[in-house]
Design a protein around this motif. Structure first.
Motif, PDB file in Angstrom:
ATOM      1  N   PRO A 156       0.837  -1.190   0.000  1.00  0.00           N
ATOM      2  CA  PRO A 156       0.000   0.000   0.000  1.00  0.00           C
ATOM      3  C   PRO A 156       0.880   1.252   0.000  1.00  0.00           C
ATOM      4  CG  PRO A 156      -0.756  -1.564   1.639  1.00  0.00           C
ATOM      5  CD  PRO A 156       0.571  -2.062   1.137  1.00  0.00           C
ATOM      6  N   GLY A 157       0.426   2.295  -0.644  1.00  0.00           N
ATOM      7  CA  GLY A 157       1.198   3.533  -0.700  1.00  0.00           C
ATOM      8  C   GLY A 157       0.520   4.584  -1.543  1.00  0.00           C
ATOM      9  N   LEU A 158       1.246   5.651  -1.776  1.00  0.00           N
ATOM     10  CA  LEU A 158       0.824   6.742  -2.649  1.00  0.00           C
ATOM     11  C   LEU A 158       1.604   6.577  -3.940  1.00  0.00           C
ATOM     12  CD1 LEU A 158      -0.545   9.501  -3.234  1.00  0.00           C
ATOM     13  CD2 LEU A 158       1.370  10.579  -2.026  1.00  0.00           C
ATOM     14  N   TYR A 159       0.891   6.344  -5.046  1.00  0.00           N
ATOM     15  CA  TYR A 159       1.532   6.024  -6.315  1.00  0.00           C
ATOM     16  C   TYR A 159       0.950   6.833  -7.469  1.00  0.00           C
ATOM     17  CZ  TYR A 159       3.017   1.649  -4.045  1.00  0.00           C
ATOM     18  OH  TYR A 159       3.555   0.706  -3.207  1.00  0.00           O
ATOM     19  N   GLN A 160       1.787   6.995  -8.500  1.00  0.00           N
ATOM     20  CA  GLN A 160       1.297   7.459  -9.793  1.00  0.00           C
ATOM     21  C   GLN A 160       0.835   6.221 -10.547  1.00  0.00           C
ATOM     22  OE1 GLN A 160       3.604  10.605 -11.889  1.00  0.00           O
ATOM     23  NE2 GLN A 160       5.136  10.042 -10.345  1.00  0.00           N
ATOM     24  N   TRP A 161      -0.298   6.326 -11.166  1.00  0.00           N
ATOM     25  CA  TRP A 161      -0.877   5.211 -11.914  1.00  0.00           C
ATOM     26  C   TRP A 161      -1.199   5.745 -13.299  1.00  0.00           C
ATOM     27  CZ3 TRP A 161      -6.461   3.405 -12.170  1.00  0.00           C
ATOM     28  CH2 TRP A 161      -6.547   2.082 -12.599  1.00  0.00           C
ATOM     29  N   ARG A 162      -0.276   5.532 -14.228  1.00  0.00           N
ATOM     30  CA  ARG A 162      -0.444   6.079 -15.571  1.00  0.00           C
ATOM     31  C   ARG A 162      -1.343   5.184 -16.393  1.00  0.00           C
ATOM     32  NH1 ARG A 162       4.807   8.400 -18.131  1.00  0.00           N
ATOM     33  NH2 ARG A 162       3.189   9.150 -19.505  1.00  0.00           N
ATOM     34  N   THR A 163      -2.493   5.712 -16.697  1.00  0.00           N
ATOM     35  CA  THR A 163      -3.454   4.966 -17.501  1.00  0.00           C
ATOM     36  C   THR A 163      -3.255   5.310 -18.969  1.00  0.00           C
ATOM     37  OG1 THR A 163      -5.062   6.717 -17.065  1.00  0.00           O
ATOM     38  CG2 THR A 163      -5.153   4.770 -15.663  1.00  0.00           C
ATOM     39  N   PRO A 164      -3.528   4.379 -19.862  1.00  0.00           N
ATOM     40  CA  PRO A 164      -3.340   4.663 -21.285  1.00  0.00           C
ATOM     41  C   PRO A 164      -4.326   5.721 -21.765  1.00  0.00           C
ATOM     42  CG  PRO A 164      -4.385   2.516 -20.976  1.00  0.00           C
ATOM     43  CD  PRO A 164      -4.026   3.036 -19.612  1.00  0.00           C
ATOM     44  N   PRO A 165      -3.895   6.569 -22.709  1.00  0.00           N
ATOM     45  CA  PRO A 165      -4.799   7.588 -23.234  1.00  0.00           C
ATOM     46  C   PRO A 165      -5.861   6.963 -24.127  1.00  0.00           C
ATOM     47  CG  PRO A 165      -2.689   7.690 -24.376  1.00  0.00           C
ATOM     48  CD  PRO A 165      -2.565   6.649 -23.298  1.00  0.00           C
ATOM     49  N   VAL A 166      -7.031   6.750 -23.573  1.00  0.00           N
ATOM     50  CA  VAL A 166      -8.141   6.134 -24.297  1.00  0.00           C
ATOM     51  C   VAL A 166      -9.298   7.125 -24.311  1.00  0.00           C
ATOM     52  CG1 VAL A 166      -9.788   4.223 -24.302  1.00  0.00           C
ATOM     53  CG2 VAL A 166      -7.445   3.844 -23.531  1.00  0.00           C
ATOM     54  N   PRO A 167      -9.856   7.400 -25.494  1.00  0.00           N
ATOM     55  CA  PRO A 167     -10.995   8.319 -25.538  1.00  0.00           C
ATOM     56  C   PRO A 167     -12.102   7.839 -24.589  1.00  0.00           C
ATOM     57  CG  PRO A 167     -10.262   7.770 -27.762  1.00  0.00           C
ATOM     58  CD  PRO A 167      -9.501   6.890 -26.815  1.00  0.00           C
ATOM     59  N   GLY A 168     -12.579   8.739 -23.775  1.00  0.00           N
ATOM     60  CA  GLY A 168     -13.657   8.401 -22.852  1.00  0.00           C
ATOM     61  C   GLY A 168     -13.188   7.755 -21.569  1.00  0.00           C
ATOM     62  N   ALA A 169     -11.870   7.583 -21.375  1.00  0.00           N
ATOM     63  CA  ALA A 169     -11.363   6.887 -20.190  1.00  0.00           C
ATOM     64  C   ALA A 169     -11.518   7.709 -18.912  1.00  0.00           C
ATOM     65  CB  ALA A 169      -9.905   6.505 -20.383  1.00  0.00           C
ATOM     66  N   VAL A 170     -11.481   9.033 -19.013  1.00  0.00           N
ATOM     67  CA  VAL A 170     -11.644   9.855 -17.821  1.00  0.00           C
ATOM     68  C   VAL A 170     -13.026   9.583 -17.246  1.00  0.00           C
ATOM     69  CG1 VAL A 170     -11.801  12.203 -16.945  1.00  0.00           C
ATOM     70  CG2 VAL A 170     -10.052  11.616 -18.612  1.00  0.00           C
ATOM     71  N   GLY A 171     -13.064   9.290 -15.978  1.00  0.00           N
ATOM     72  CA  GLY A 171     -14.329   8.999 -15.328  1.00  0.00           C
ATOM     73  C   GLY A 171     -14.693   7.524 -15.342  1.00  0.00           C
ATOM     74  N   ASP A 172     -13.871   6.683 -15.940  1.00  0.00           N
ATOM     75  CA  ASP A 172     -14.120   5.240 -15.947  1.00  0.00           C
ATOM     76  C   ASP A 172     -13.997   4.724 -14.517  1.00  0.00           C
ATOM     77  OD1 ASP A 172     -14.331   2.520 -16.434  1.00  0.00           O
ATOM     78  OD2 ASP A 172     -12.256   2.337 -17.107  1.00  0.00           O
ATOM     79  N   THR A 173     -15.042   4.106 -14.010  1.00  0.00           N
ATOM     80  CA  THR A 173     -15.023   3.614 -12.631  1.00  0.00           C
ATOM     81  C   THR A 173     -15.135   2.092 -12.551  1.00  0.00           C
ATOM     82  OG1 THR A 173     -17.406   3.995 -12.451  1.00  0.00           O
ATOM     83  CG2 THR A 173     -15.952   5.759 -11.673  1.00  0.00           C
ATOM     84  N   SER A 174     -14.831   1.380 -13.638  1.00  0.00           N
ATOM     85  CA  SER A 174     -14.902  -0.080 -13.590  1.00  0.00           C
ATOM     86  C   SER A 174     -13.899  -0.653 -12.594  1.00  0.00           C
ATOM     87  CB  SER A 174     -14.667  -0.679 -14.979  1.00  0.00           C
ATOM     88  OG  SER A 174     -13.383  -0.329 -15.464  1.00  0.00           O
ATOM     89  N   TRP A 175     -12.827   0.084 -12.314  1.00  0.00           N
ATOM     90  CA  TRP A 175     -11.823  -0.351 -11.345  1.00  0.00           C
ATOM     91  C   TRP A 175     -12.427  -0.474  -9.952  1.00  0.00           C
ATOM     92  CZ3 TRP A 175     -10.707   2.786  -7.220  1.00  0.00           C
ATOM     93  CH2 TRP A 175     -11.217   4.086  -7.307  1.00  0.00           C
ATOM     94  N   THR A 176     -13.483   0.310  -9.641  1.00  0.00           N
ATOM     95  CA  THR A 176     -14.075   0.252  -8.300  1.00  0.00           C
ATOM     96  C   THR A 176     -14.701  -1.111  -8.039  1.00  0.00           C
ATOM     97  OG1 THR A 176     -16.169   1.228  -9.030  1.00  0.00           O
ATOM     98  CG2 THR A 176     -14.507   2.729  -8.178  1.00  0.00           C
TER      99      THR A 176
END
Length: 155
Positions: free
Chosen positions: A17-37
């Motif tokens: 556990p920690g504070l991390y940068q998580w670089r997500t791929p640039p995918v149209p419409g990816a901002v706001g994707d909450t499937s990870w929850t």
């Protein structure tokens, strides 16, 4: 390691556990994707999604946190109150930990660098407070290419 693999490693407990940068791929419409929850909650984690597009200054960020973390009244009036609240979370119990995804954080970083640094301090303190408990916290600073100096990158 790509973003999906990094999340898998985290959810499986193979990443500390920690504070991390998580670089997500640039995918149209990816901002706001909450499937990870859903994946996080299946693993017993309480997931919180901070959409930074709503927070370009200190007050807006504190309001966003009050809303997303469902904080008691006054629990996000300032940085100290937010820090204490995130180290408590008794009103938001978790089975095996907490996962916070802070998306579009560059909005605040670009508009209010001092507040952004305070946010990093608050998250680092929360991660530390939960580290040696049965419900550790991880904060993922999600981005598509921008880097945060001093924050390790997992994807």
């Amino acid at each position: 390691m790509d973003a999906n693999q990094a999340l898998t490693e985290l959810l499986a407990g193979r990443l500390a556990p920690g504070l991390y940068q998580w670089r997500t791929p640039p995918v149209p419409g990816a901002v706001g994707d909450t499937s990870w929850t859903e994946r996080a909650e299946e693993a017993g984690l309480r997931a919180f999604h901070l959409d930074g597009r709503r927070a370009r200054d200190k007050d807006a960020f504190l309001r966003l946190c009050a809303d997303v973390f469902e904080l008691p009244t006054g629990a996000a009036d300032d940085w100290d109150a937010l820090r204490e609240s995130l180290a408590d979370l008794s009103w938001a119990p978790a089975k095996s930990g907490y996962l916070v995804r802070y998306e579009s954080w560059a909005e605040l970083a670009d508009a209010d660098q001092r507040s952004f640094r305070a946010v990093l301090d608050v998250f680092a303190a929360a991660v530390k407070a939960w580290r040696d408990t049965s419900t550790p916290m991880t904060v993922l600073m999600s981005s598509v290419g921008v880097e945060v100096a001093g924050v390790p990158r997992i994807a």
